[in-house]
Design a protein around this motif. Structure first.
Motif, mmCIF file in Angstrom:
data_model
loop_
_atom_site.group_PDB
_atom_site.id
_atom_site.type_symbol
_atom_site.label_atom_id
_atom_site.label_comp_id
_atom_site.label_asym_id
_atom_site.label_seq_id
_atom_site.Cartn_x
_atom_site.Cartn_y
_atom_site.Cartn_z
ATOM 1 N N ALA A 100 -0.809 -1.070 7.856
ATOM 2 C CA ALA A 100 -0.311 -0.411 6.648
ATOM 3 C C ALA A 100 -0.877 1.002 6.583
ATOM 4 O O ALA A 100 -2.089 1.181 6.462
ATOM 5 N N VAL A 101 -0.005 1.984 6.673
ATOM 6 C CA VAL A 101 -0.426 3.388 6.665
ATOM 7 C C VAL A 101 -0.026 4.020 5.335
ATOM 8 O O VAL A 101 1.164 4.192 5.056
ATOM 9 N N THR A 102 -1.040 4.340 4.531
ATOM 10 C CA THR A 102 -0.826 5.074 3.281
ATOM 11 C C THR A 102 -1.530 6.424 3.321
ATOM 12 O O THR A 102 -1.352 7.235 2.418
ATOM 13 N N ASN A 103 -2.303 6.666 4.359
ATOM 14 C CA ASN A 103 -3.002 7.931 4.544
ATOM 15 C C ASN A 103 -1.986 8.982 4.995
ATOM 16 O O ASN A 103 -1.353 8.832 6.048
ATOM 17 N N LYS A 104 -1.805 10.031 4.177
ATOM 18 C CA LYS A 104 -0.774 11.029 4.470
ATOM 19 C C LYS A 104 -0.985 11.725 5.815
ATOM 20 O O LYS A 104 -0.023 11.973 6.540
ATOM 21 N N GLY A 105 -2.228 11.999 6.160
ATOM 22 C CA GLY A 105 -2.494 12.662 7.436
ATOM 23 C C GLY A 105 -2.044 11.823 8.618
ATOM 24 O O GLY A 105 -1.389 12.329 9.543
ATOM 25 N N LEU A 106 -2.382 10.539 8.604
ATOM 26 C CA LEU A 106 -1.964 9.655 9.694
ATOM 27 C C LEU A 106 -0.462 9.428 9.661
ATOM 28 O O LEU A 106 0.193 9.408 10.701
ATOM 29 N N ARG A 107 0.083 9.281 8.463
ATOM 30 C CA ARG A 107 1.532 9.095 8.334
ATOM 31 C C ARG A 107 2.269 10.286 8.951
ATOM 32 O O ARG A 107 3.226 10.131 9.702
ATOM 33 N N ASP A 108 1.796 11.500 8.649
ATOM 34 C CA ASP A 108 2.436 12.703 9.182
ATOM 35 C C ASP A 108 2.262 12.811 10.698
ATOM 36 O O ASP A 108 3.170 13.250 11.406
ATOM 37 N N LYS A 109 1.114 12.389 11.193
ATOM 38 C CA LYS A 109 0.874 12.394 12.646
ATOM 39 C C LYS A 109 1.847 11.428 13.340
ATOM 40 O O LYS A 109 2.454 11.776 14.363
ATOM 41 N N LEU A 110 1.998 10.235 12.785
ATOM 42 C CA LEU A 110 2.933 9.257 13.352
ATOM 43 C C LEU A 110 4.370 9.778 13.297
ATOM 44 O O LEU A 110 5.141 9.596 14.240
ATOM 45 N N SER A 111 4.720 10.435 12.205
ATOM 46 C CA SER A 111 6.058 11.004 12.067
ATOM 47 C C SER A 111 6.313 12.047 13.154
ATOM 48 O O SER A 111 7.384 12.081 13.765
ATOM 49 N N LYS A 112 5.319 12.877 13.412
ATOM 50 C CA LYS A 112 5.452 13.922 14.439
ATOM 51 C C LYS A 112 5.630 13.311 15.836
ATOM 52 O O LYS A 112 6.478 13.756 16.614
ATOM 53 N N ILE A 113 4.834 12.279 16.139
ATOM 54 C CA ILE A 113 4.954 11.605 17.437
ATOM 55 C C ILE A 113 6.331 10.960 17.566
ATOM 56 O O ILE A 113 7.010 11.076 18.590
ATOM 57 N N ASN A 114 6.769 10.281 16.497
ATOM 58 C CA ASN A 114 8.055 9.605 16.502
ATOM 59 C C ASN A 114 9.192 10.613 16.678
ATOM 60 O O ASN A 114 10.132 10.380 17.452
ATOM 61 N N ALA A 115 9.104 11.741 15.980
ATOM 62 C CA ALA A 115 10.124 12.782 16.091
ATOM 63 C C ALA A 115 10.177 13.341 17.510
ATOM 64 O O ALA A 115 11.259 13.593 18.052
ATOM 65 N N GLU A 116 9.004 13.522 18.114
ATOM 66 C CA GLU A 116 8.943 14.028 19.491
ATOM 67 C C GLU A 116 9.650 13.063 20.444
ATOM 68 O O GLU A 116 10.426 13.480 21.305
ATOM 69 N N ILE A 117 9.389 11.762 20.286
ATOM 70 C CA ILE A 117 10.043 10.755 21.130
ATOM 71 C C ILE A 117 11.553 10.792 20.906
ATOM 72 O O ILE A 117 12.335 10.694 21.850
ATOM 73 N N MET A 118 11.950 10.979 19.651
ATOM 74 C CA MET A 118 13.362 11.006 19.280
ATOM 75 C C MET A 118 14.049 12.302 19.727
ATOM 76 O O MET A 118 15.267 12.349 19.873
ATOM 77 N N GLY A 119 13.253 13.359 19.931
ATOM 78 C CA GLY A 119 13.822 14.642 20.339
ATOM 79 C C GLY A 119 14.294 15.477 19.159
ATOM 80 O O GLY A 119 15.303 16.171 19.251
ATOM 81 N N THR A 120 13.562 15.403 18.037
ATOM 82 C CA THR A 120 13.917 16.162 16.849
ATOM 83 C C THR A 120 12.658 16.717 16.200
ATOM 84 O O THR A 120 11.549 16.325 16.566
ATOM 85 N N GLU A 121 12.844 17.602 15.254
ATOM 86 C CA GLU A 121 11.716 18.087 14.460
ATOM 87 C C GLU A 121 11.782 17.531 13.049
ATOM 88 O O GLU A 121 10.888 17.769 12.242
ATOM 89 N N ASP A 122 12.853 16.804 12.722
ATOM 90 C CA ASP A 122 13.007 16.208 11.395
ATOM 91 C C ASP A 122 12.047 15.037 11.229
ATOM 92 O O ASP A 122 11.597 14.440 12.211
ATOM 93 N N ASP A 123 11.771 14.685 9.976
ATOM 94 C CA ASP A 123 10.899 13.548 9.672
ATOM 95 C C ASP A 123 11.692 12.252 9.836
ATOM 96 O O ASP A 123 12.545 11.949 9.011
ATOM 97 N N PRO A 124 11.414 11.476 10.883
ATOM 98 C CA PRO A 124 12.158 10.229 11.074
ATOM 99 C C PRO A 124 11.819 9.162 10.035
ATOM 100 O O PRO A 124 12.494 8.140 9.956
ATOM 101 N N PHE A 125 10.781 9.414 9.202
ATOM 102 C CA PHE A 125 10.402 8.464 8.152
ATOM 103 C C PHE A 125 11.022 8.839 6.809
ATOM 104 O O PHE A 125 10.714 8.233 5.785
ATOM 105 N N TYR A 126 11.889 9.850 6.795
ATOM 106 C CA TYR A 126 12.693 10.223 5.623
ATOM 107 C C TYR A 126 11.859 10.517 4.374
ATOM 108 O O TYR A 126 12.314 10.294 3.255
#
Length: 172
Positions: A49-75
């Motif tokens: 369970a991730v509620t820490n904004k810093g970690l959430r944003d880090k995961l979003s960045k990694i996920n976006a990189e894998i997806m090939g976008t700069e958008d927030d894949p966590f909406y």
């Protein structure tokens, strides 16, 4: 709301408010995930369970990189529940998928929007993902199944699309 109504009205949400979900509600959603059926009751999945904004944003960045976008894949969702499952269990993907379903249904039942976001498998094959597991003291070999992003719906709740024809075939 009864269980069938919950199932029939749940939709994937792709726009969230930044308001944090109260811990009591989040704990209920997580508990529902732990009651998902698993093959032979192995209970192979785990939930981070991730509620820490810093970690959430880090995961979003990694996920976006894998997806090939700069958008927030966590909406914009403020909460990310990551479901992983033990790679030694042959039914891990099915078990983890049932956990994801329970999380999303419980969230909807409690007035929280959700969406299944992919690429957890790729995230937790990377050093960054493995480092997160290590930092939590999680031993073993886990496969990322999915991210259940959670938050309050920003805007109108999506309409229910028509059900397709030929969804069900009966054999009498």
């Amino acid at each position: 709301m009864d269980i069938l109504q919950t199932i029939q009205t749940r939709r994937s949400i792709r726009r969230f408010k930044s308001d944090m979900i109260p811990k009591e509600i989040l704990d209920k959603i997580i508990t529902a995930g732990t009651y998902a059926p698993t093959a032979r009751n192995t209970q192979s999945p785990i939930i981070i369970a991730v509620t820490n904004k810093g970690l959430r944003d880090k995961l979003s960045k990694i996920n976006a990189e894998i997806m090939g976008t700069e958008d927030d894949p966590f909406y914009g969702a403020p909460v990310v529940l990551i479901v992983l499952a033990d790679k030694t269990c042959r039914n891990r993907v099915y078990d983890g998928s049932l956990v994801m379903g329970n999380l999303m249904l419980a969230a909807h039942h409690l007035g929280i929007g959700s969406c299944w976001v992919h690429r957890a498998k790729e995230e937790f094959e990377r050093k960054e993902g493995l480092d997160i597991l290590k930092s939590l003291g999680i031993d073993g070999d886990y496969e990322g199944i999915g991210h259940c992003v959670l938050g309050y719906v920003d805007g109108d709740y999506p309409e229910m699309p028509e059900r397709k024809e030929n969804w069900v075939y009966h054999i009498d």
